[in-house]
Design an enzyme around this catalytic site. Structure first.
Site, PDB file in Angstrom:
ATOM      1  N   CYS A  94      28.624  20.899  -5.489  1.00 57.13           N
ATOM      2  CA  CYS A  94      27.739  21.461  -6.433  1.00 57.13           C
ATOM      3  C   CYS A  94      27.541  23.092  -6.410  1.00 57.13           C
ATOM      4  O   CYS A  94      27.402  23.603  -5.369  1.00 57.13           O
ATOM      5  CB  CYS A  94      26.247  20.816  -6.499  1.00 57.13           C
ATOM      6  SG  CYS A  94      25.264  21.440  -7.515  1.00 57.13           S
ATOM      7  N   HIS A 134      -7.628  52.999  -6.005  1.00 57.92           N
ATOM      8  CA  HIS A 134      -6.241  52.071  -5.499  1.00 57.92           C
ATOM      9  C   HIS A 134      -6.606  51.906  -4.208  1.00 57.92           C
ATOM     10  O   HIS A 134      -7.072  52.626  -3.178  1.00 57.92           O
ATOM     11  CB  HIS A 134      -4.965  53.240  -5.634  1.00 57.92           C
ATOM     12  CG  HIS A 134      -3.769  52.675  -5.175  1.00 57.92           C
ATOM     13  ND1 HIS A 134      -3.523  51.555  -5.984  1.00 57.92           N
ATOM     14  CD2 HIS A 134      -2.995  52.982  -4.164  1.00 57.92           C
ATOM     15  CE1 HIS A 134      -2.083  51.101  -5.203  1.00 57.92           C
ATOM     16  NE2 HIS A 134      -1.830  51.925  -4.361  1.00 57.92           N
ATOM     17  N   CYS A 172      15.081  24.041   2.474  1.00 59.00           N
ATOM     18  CA  CYS A 172      15.012  22.487   2.478  1.00 59.00           C
ATOM     19  C   CYS A 172      13.929  21.989   1.676  1.00 59.00           C
ATOM     20  O   CYS A 172      12.753  22.046   2.211  1.00 59.00           O
ATOM     21  CB  CYS A 172      15.165  21.670   3.556  1.00 59.00           C
ATOM     22  SG  CYS A 172      15.311  19.994   3.564  1.00 59.00           S
ATOM     23  N   CYS A 185      17.301  30.532 -10.917  1.00 61.55           N
ATOM     24  CA  CYS A 185      16.540  31.620 -10.369  1.00 61.55           C
ATOM     25  C   CYS A 185      15.612  31.113  -9.571  1.00 61.55           C
ATOM     26  O   CYS A 185      15.169  29.754  -9.493  1.00 61.55           O
ATOM     27  CB  CYS A 185      15.852  32.028 -11.831  1.00 61.55           C
ATOM     28  SG  CYS A 185      14.927  31.048 -12.719  1.00 61.55           S
ATOM     29  N   HIS A 202      19.083  17.375  -4.793  1.00 62.51           N
ATOM     30  CA  HIS A 202      19.898  18.194  -3.739  1.00 62.51           C
ATOM     31  C   HIS A 202      18.834  19.268  -3.293  1.00 62.51           C
ATOM     32  O   HIS A 202      17.907  19.896  -3.550  1.00 62.51           O
ATOM     33  CB  HIS A 202      20.778  19.176  -4.718  1.00 62.51           C
ATOM     34  CG  HIS A 202      22.179  18.263  -5.362  1.00 62.51           C
ATOM     35  ND1 HIS A 202      23.048  18.885  -6.209  1.00 62.51           N
ATOM     36  CD2 HIS A 202      22.218  16.972  -5.266  1.00 62.51           C
ATOM     37  CE1 HIS A 202      23.689  17.830  -6.695  1.00 62.51           C
ATOM     38  NE2 HIS A 202      23.206  16.868  -6.154  1.00 62.51           N
ATOM     39  N   CYS A 204      11.857  18.601   3.075  1.00 59.98           N
ATOM     40  CA  CYS A 204      10.646  18.771   4.244  1.00 59.98           C
ATOM     41  C   CYS A 204      10.089  19.892   3.827  1.00 59.98           C
ATOM     42  O   CYS A 204       9.088  20.437   4.648  1.00 59.98           O
ATOM     43  CB  CYS A 204      11.437  18.817   5.565  1.00 59.98           C
ATOM     44  SG  CYS A 204      12.597  20.386   5.865  1.00 59.98           S
ATOM     45  N   CYS A 230      22.852  26.080  -4.815  1.00 61.43           N
ATOM     46  CA  CYS A 230      22.724  24.758  -4.189  1.00 61.43           C
ATOM     47  C   CYS A 230      23.870  24.467  -3.082  1.00 61.43           C
ATOM     48  O   CYS A 230      24.900  25.222  -3.293  1.00 61.43           O
ATOM     49  CB  CYS A 230      22.736  23.663  -5.310  1.00 61.43           C
ATOM     50  SG  CYS A 230      22.962  22.170  -4.742  1.00 61.43           S
ATOM     51  N   CYS A 265      18.539  30.028 -17.471  1.00 63.51           N
ATOM     52  CA  CYS A 265      18.068  31.112 -18.364  1.00 63.51           C
ATOM     53  C   CYS A 265      18.791  32.617 -18.220  1.00 63.51           C
ATOM     54  O   CYS A 265      18.390  33.447 -19.022  1.00 63.51           O
ATOM     55  CB  CYS A 265      16.689  31.380 -17.724  1.00 63.51           C
ATOM     56  SG  CYS A 265      16.455  32.151 -16.222  1.00 63.51           S
ATOM     57  N   CYS A 282      -3.474  45.569  -6.418  1.00 69.15           N
ATOM     58  CA  CYS A 282      -3.424  46.418  -5.145  1.00 69.15           C
ATOM     59  C   CYS A 282      -4.234  46.040  -4.212  1.00 69.15           C
ATOM     60  O   CYS A 282      -4.004  46.117  -3.021  1.00 69.15           O
ATOM     61  CB  CYS A 282      -3.457  48.041  -5.366  1.00 69.15           C
ATOM     62  SG  CYS A 282      -5.029  48.532  -6.269  1.00 69.15           S
TER      63      CYS A 282
END
Length: 822
Positions: A27, A553, A62, A32, A49, A65, A22, A12, A137
């Protein structure tokens, strides 16, 4: 590789930060993260991958997992395993069972200390801001306050393998990743909590859109959802040997075990065989039976349905235990597979890290002054909503004549709440021109102890709030109500009731409430039967609201657990502040943690024992969850290894694949010290997969399949029937529970059929209640379900034109035609 990319996502073209590269050999993909289109995850799913690194923070993730990889982590030496502690290889033929148990790592000092001094000096963790993604907030302040609660945060950091759920939207996984981001040592300046925000909006529509919300309501919704996703049933303390197996003999008193932990899953059945036909093997394939019977004619199926009805009408469940077969066609009609003990659905109790950290118990006592009868009610709570007393209420609280008979929170808080525009103007003047000279006008300073005293004081119930005394059998005017804490929680969450919402307007109480940073004493508010040894609390974090009831706020002040300094969390901004700034804050929600110096000494003692590296012949396995309590709780309680053990002392088959996430290995000297200090257990030197649980799981799956297959067959025949004589009704509430059970979504059977909510008694006849939530089934289906689960009452609906009426009508028409011809 990390330096050859062009600083943007290859898909993108968005720039950094939060770009992931990666790590697969050969590779060079850069994509993003989740703050944009998350092309790095898409790349992993398409190419398999699994390793990727954040090019800003150099953190490694990873995908296989779903955990972070700590490349710089110093792993302690694994102690030598004795023969009794070697991994076990269960039967590979058992479905769903793992091939082996991975050996858990040995415990090190890092497992008991939150941070080492060297890491403290480099960079303090937990000082990451949260980006405001559209008037959020209220969420950011709540998340920062929760993040600085060590018992909860350390669970998600150290016990990440326990964060497993199949419930949508898996908010616990989003929260776990957020906590990992906030407390990573190579932290960003801020994190974007997009995933968690999307998850909370999916569960609670009130948080959709971009309007301002209440931070305390967000906290409740978040913690409730985390509890629902992480909750586990609490095992019964009863002897597991009393559980009844499915294939127990008929002479066993199965009904006496209906309240046992496993009785609903392991119900009795008979192995008797009918003398008129051969016995059907238990391992016969049900699908093959169904396929072979599809070729039989309607007469065969009708005989089967008749047999079910005849056996049901016999009124003896013993007859249903027989394996009845037809000698002519050789097809089984009803076998012992469909005979199970009828028992009510268990009301299970559940626990989670949320309930262990935030749940407490309040005891309410109501005494009638006429008959002196005392009614006691126990209720769990996660937070306490306190009123802010006014001048008159403070005078009563502080007066000597009212020290033992105080006005309760409900009345004093509501009386002080501002009314109308005059109160709004007065509040505005107070906020703008508050000065030391106005103290005489606004009254004395309100303390947090005053708010607690008002909440836990006696309450007189009279007038519209009269209490119905069960002994007097009438409403009484004067009743005293006492509220005390029976079981205080590890973290006390206090909510100050600053907002009052009327039909036409909302107002805010801006009265300053002073609160202690250390040493909040809760002893005066504890019940006499309370067994808690620690009664003092220290402040962890406070959520503040600036502004009016209609706009404002939220920010949070939190004490960092690593350096004990206070910080202001204002969305993306994190600033160190002095203690005086915190004490002058307009508190809205406060988090207090139990304080106990003895526990700190115990942690140092265990750390020194681990450093001794004393050789031992035995290694002991201990629960990671309990170790998290030992690290962060003031009172960790007895050692509890039941979270990774089944009632038979083995590893449950569904936990065998990740047992290393559940336990840790300790040397004998450390175990001896912890066991002598805290007790509990049981002691575990050997891990093995429980085959008893595996057999029960297989039997339960077989029962589910048999019930589901027979229901599908009977319902299909019912749908093909053009004009049924009678239709049976069943409550959809029970049917949904039964459906969840046979599809494996619920552990326990649904219990007896309860048609009381859809039935109405008219002139002694039970009929279907109009508009009731019910379903229609055939007589054979009702008999089949009722023979297994029991219950009632039987509710039937007869079509407007029955078969007999139709035949009479046809006969009358035939006679009329013949008469006309004559």
């Amino acid at each position: 590789m990390c330096f050859c990319f062009q600083g943007q996502c290859q898909d993108c073209k968005v720039g950094g930060p939060n770009l992931w590269a990666c790590l697969e050999n050969g590779c060079s993909y850069v994509g993003c993260g989740e703050s944009h289109a998350d092309h790095s995850t898409v790349h992993s799913q398409e190419t398999r991958h699994n390793l990727t690194v954040n090019l800003t923070t150099l953190r490694v993730w990873c995908y296989a997992c779903t955990k972070e990889v700590f490349l710089e982590r110093k792993l302690g030496p694994h102690a030598h395993l004795p023969s009794a502690a070697m991994p076990i290889s269960p039967d590979p033929k058992a479905p769903g069972s793992p091939t082996s148990l991975r050996v858990p790592p040995a415990g090190t000092c890092d497992d008991l200390d939150m941070e080492t001094e060297e890491e403290d000096e480099l960079r303090t963790r937990g000082l990451t801001g949260l980006k405001n993604i559209g008037n959020t907030c209220y969420m950011n302040a709540a998340l920062q306050a929760l993040s600085n609660c060590p018992p909860l945060t350390q669970f998600f950091l150290d016990c990440g393998g326990l964060v497993k759920t199949d419930k949508k939207p898996a908010l616990c996984k989003s929260y776990q990743k957020l906590i990992t981001d906030l407390w990573h040592k190579n932290r960003n300046s801020y994190v974007v909590p997009t995933n968690l925000f999307q998850g909370i909006k999916a569960v609670n529509p009130m948080f959709r859109g971009y309007s301002q919300q209440d931070s305390q309501e967000f906290l409740r919704c978040l913690m409730d959802q985390l509890h629902e996703e992480l909750k586990e049933p609490i095992p019964d303390p009863e002897d597991p040997n009393q559980a009844v197996a499915m294939d127990d003999g008929p002479d066993e008193d199965n009904h006496s075990q209906s309240d046992d932990f496993q009785s609903c899953e392991s119900c009795g059945s008979s192995d008797r065989v009918d003398s008129e036909g051969p016995r059907v093997p238990e391992d016969i394939n049900e699908a093959e039976m169904l396929i072979s019977e599809q070729n039989q004619n309607n007469r065969d199926w009708q005989k089967e349905k008749n047999l079910i009805n005849n056996l049901y009408r016999a009124g003896s469940h013993g007859d249903l235990d027989k394996d009845s077969t037809n000698s002519e066609y050789g097809s089984p009609y009803i076998t012992s597979r469909y005979s199970y003990q009828t028992c009510s659905k268990r009301q299970r109790k559940y626990r989670s890290i949320i309930s262990e950290v935030f749940d407490g118990t309040i005891v309410s006592s109501v005494q009638c002054l006429t008959c002196d009868r005392v009614s006691v009610t126990l209720e769990n709570f996660q937070d306490i909503s306190l009123p802010i007393p006014g001048k008159e209420d403070l005078a009563k609280l502080h007066s000597s004549s009212h020290q033992t008979a105080l006005v309760k929170a409900g009345s004093c808080g509501e009386a002080y709440a501002p009314q109308g525009w005059i109160a709004f103007v007065m509040e505005y003047i107070k906020r703008c021109y508050a000065d030391i000279s106005f103290i005489w006008f606004w009254g004395p300073v309100v303390t947090l102890q005053d708010c607690l005293a008002a909440f836990f004081a006696r309450d007189e119930l009279k007038g519209d709030n009269m209490y119905s005394c069960e002994k007097c059998k009438k409403l009484q005017n004067v009743i005293f109500c006492f509220v005390e804490i029976l079981s205080p929680q590890q973290i006390l969450c206090i909510h100050l009731k600053r907002f009052r919402h009327e039909l036409m307007f909302s107002t805010k109480i801006s009265t300053h409430v002073s609160f202690p940073l250390e040493g909040l004493e809760m002893q005066p508010f504890l019940a006499k039967d309370c067994s808690a040894q620690t009664t003092t609390y220290d402040l962890l974090s406070v959520i503040c609201h600036h502004g009016t009831a209609s706009s404002g706020h939220y920010i949070a002040y939190c004490r960092n657990e690593l350096n004990q300094l206070w910080y202001e969390f204002d969305d993306q901004s994190v600033t160190e502040v002095p203690e005086s700034c915190v004490q002058n804050a307009e508190a809205y929600v406060l988090f207090y943690k139990k304080s106990n110096d003895e526990t700190q000494k115990e942690r140092r003692k265990v750390t020194s024992l681990l450093n001794m590296m004393e050789p031992s012949l035995l290694q002991f396995y201990i629960s990671r969850q309990w170790l998290n309590k030992f690290k962060t709780f003031a009172e960790p309680g007895p050692i509890s290894n039941h979270d990774f053990l089944c009632p038979h002392g083995g590893i449950p088959p569904n936990k065998a694949s990740f047992v290393d996430d559940l336990v840790m290995m300790l040397p004998q000297n450390v175990w001896d010290h912890l066991y002598s200090r805290y007790g509990g257990g049981p002691a575990v030197n050997h891990l093995y997969v429980c085959h008893t649980c595996q057999n029960e799981i297989e039997k339960l799956e077989k029962r589910r399949k048999n019930e589901l297959d027979m229901f599908v067959r009977l319902n299909k025949a019912f749908q093909e029937e053009e004009s049924p004589v009678v239709i049976y009704c069943i409550t959809m509430q029970w049917f949904r529970e039964w459906e969840a059970f046979v599809k494996g979504k619920d552990i326990d059977p649904p219990g007896p059929i309860d048609n009381s909510k859809i039935a109405v008694n008219k002139n002694g006849h039970i009929t279907l209640k109009p508009g009731a939530d019910s379903g229609q089934i055939s007589e054979e289906t009702w008999n089949f379900l009722h023979s297994i689960h029991g219950g009632g009452p039987m509710v039937t609906v007869r079509p407007s034109v029955s078969h007999q009426e139709a035949e009479t009508s046809q006969a009358e028409e035939k006679i009329e035609v013949e008469t006309r011809s004559v």
